[in-house]
Design an enzyme around this catalytic site. Structure first.
Site, PDB file in Angstrom:
ATOM      1  N   GLY A  60      -2.517  -6.742  -2.831  1.00 36.30           N
ATOM      2  CA  GLY A  60      -2.414  -7.754  -1.782  1.00 36.30           C
ATOM      3  C   GLY A  60      -1.137  -7.599  -0.960  1.00 36.30           C
TER       4      GLY A  60
ATOM      5  N   ALA B 154      -1.440  -9.532  -5.575  1.00 35.70           N
ATOM      6  CA  ALA B 154      -1.813 -10.891  -5.964  1.00 35.70           C
ATOM      7  C   ALA B 154      -1.303 -11.139  -7.385  1.00 35.70           C
ATOM      8  CB  ALA B 154      -3.324 -11.036  -5.903  1.00 35.70           C
TER       9      ALA B 154
ATOM     10  N   GLU C  66      -5.561  -1.922  -7.553  1.00 36.60           N
ATOM     11  CA  GLU C  66      -6.498  -2.863  -8.167  1.00 36.60           C
ATOM     12  C   GLU C  66      -7.449  -2.180  -9.141  1.00 36.60           C
ATOM     13  OE1 GLU C  66      -5.736  -2.718  -4.926  1.00 36.60           O
ATOM     14  OE2 GLU C  66      -5.629  -4.719  -4.031  1.00 36.60           O
TER      15      GLU C  66
ATOM     16  N   GLU D 102      -1.955  -5.116   1.567  1.00 36.65           N
ATOM     17  CA  GLU D 102      -2.910  -5.742   2.492  1.00 36.65           C
ATOM     18  C   GLU D 102      -2.205  -6.717   3.441  1.00 36.65           C
ATOM     19  OE1 GLU D 102      -5.421  -6.905  -0.815  1.00 36.65           O
ATOM     20  OE2 GLU D 102      -7.053  -5.684  -0.030  1.00 36.65           O
TER      21      GLU D 102
END
Ligand code: HXC
Length: 258
Positions: free
Chosen positions: A109, A66, A132, A112
Site C-alpha cells: 500500500g 497496509a 503482498e 500504491e
C-alpha cells in the site's frame, strides 16, 4: 488533532506538507492513518493558501504497506464492509498536485500510495515493492494497475509475482521515480518541486493535472476532447491574462488563482 500524521500547511509559499508519522511501525497504513490522510487532503484541497502538497514518511520508511496486524484476522466480508478503498478513492481525487517524497521502504500500500501521487522524488535509499504475494494476497489499491501502466507488463509481473523490491535507481529507470537525490535532500527537493508548481496558476495546474490523469482513464480521442475543453476554459481566467501579459512585459507573472 490527527494521531498518525503531521500537517504543515506552509512548508514553503503555497506548499503544504503531510507526513506519515507511525515511525515504530514503519508507517504501516492502518485504517485510521488512511482516514487522516483523506481528511487532511480534503482540507488542503479547499485551502486557497495551498497550491501543492508534499506527502512523505521519514528517512527509514515512506510506508511499509497496509497494517498487516490490523488485517490479519479479517475475512472477505469484513474487508468488503470496511470498504477501505472509498478512502483511497477520495485521496485519488485530490485536485491539487501531490508530490511524494520517498525515503526507505515504499511497499505494498505504501508503493500504491506513492503511485497515487503525481510525482515521486526519492532518496538514494528508497526501495519500492509489491510484496503482498509473500503474505498470501495480492495488491488491492492499484498495484497491479497503476504499476503496470507505469513500468509495463513484465516488470510489473516480476514485482507483483515475486514480491522482490527494486532500488531507487531501478525505479528511476522504470519511470516510477522522477528524481533521485541523496537522503538528506529528499524532502527539500520534493518541496522545491512542489514550490515550482505553486508559482503557477493554480487553476491551470488543476486542469492540467486532471487532463494528464485522463490519459490513463479514457480512450485517446475522448481524452483529447477533454484536454481541449480544459484548454479553452483557461482563457476564462484572469491568470491567463496575467500570464500572457507578464510574458509580453518581460516580468514574472503573479497568479491569483482567479
Ligand atoms: C504492520 C508492520 C508492517 C506492516 C513493518 N511493521 N511493516 N506492521 N504492517 N505492513 C512493523 C513490524 O512488525 C515491526 O514491529 C516494525 O514495523 C519494524 O519492522 P521490522 O520487520 O522489524 O523491520 P525490518 O527487519 O527492517 O524489515 C522491514 C520490512 C518488513 C522489510 C519493511 O517490516 C516487512 O516486510 N514488512 C511488511 C511489508 C509488506 O508485506 N507490506 C505489504 C502489506 S499488505 P515490531 O512490533 O515487531 O517491532 C498491503 C496491501 C495493501 O500493503 C492493500 C491496499 C490497502
Amino acid at each position: 488533532m490527527p494521531e498518525f500524521i503531521l500537517i504543515n500547511k506552509q512548508v514553503a509559499p503555497f506548499v503544504a506538507h503531510v507526513q506519515l508519522n507511525r515511525p515504530k511501525e514503519l508507517n504501516a497504513l492502518n485504517l485510521e492513518l488512511m482516514l487522516e490522510i483523506k481528511e487532511a487532503l480534503i482540507e488542503l484541497d479547499n485551502d486557497p493558501n495551498v497550491r501543492a502538497i508534499v506527502l512523505s514518511g521519514n528517512e527509514r520508511a515512506f510506508a511499509a504497506g497496509a497494517d498487516i496486524k490490523q488485517m490479519a484476522g479479517r475475512n472477505a466480508i469484513d474487508m468488503l464492509k470496511i470498504d477501505q478503498f472509498s478512502t483511497w478513492d477520495s485521496i485519488r481525487k485530490t485536485k491539487k498536485p501531490l508530490v511524494a517524497a520517498i525515503s526507505g521502504f515504499a511497499l505494498g500500500g505504501g508503493c500504491e500510495l506513492a503511485m497515487i501521487c503525481d510525482m515521486i522524488v526519492a532518496s538514494e535509499t528508497a526501495q519500492f515493492g509489491q510484496p503482498e504475494i509473500s503474505i498470501g494476497i495480492m495488491p488491492g489499491a492499484g498495484g497491479t494497475q497503476r504499476l503496470t501502466r507505469i513500468v509495463g507488463k513484465n516488470k510489473a509481473m516480476e514485482m507483483v509475482l515475486t514480491g522482490t523490491f527494486i532500488s531507487a535507481q531501478q525505479a528511476k529507470e522504470y519511470g516510477l521515480v522522477n528524481k533521485i537525490v541523496p537522503v538528506e535532500f529528499y524532502l527539500s527537493e520534493a518541496i522545491k518541486m512542489a514550490a515550482l508548481i505553486a508559482e503557477k496558476s493554480p487553476i491551470a495546474v488543476q486542469l492540467a493535472k486532471e487532463s494528464v490523469l485522463r490519459a490513463y482513464e479514457m480512450p485517446l480521442q475522448e481524452a483529447l476532447y477533454f484536454e481541449r475543453k480544459n484548454f479553452y476554459m483557461l482563457f476564462a481566467t484572469e491568470d491567463q491574462k496575467e500570464g500572457m501579459a507578464a510574458f509580453v512585459e518581460k516580468r514574472k507573472a503573479n497568479f491569483q488563482g482567479k
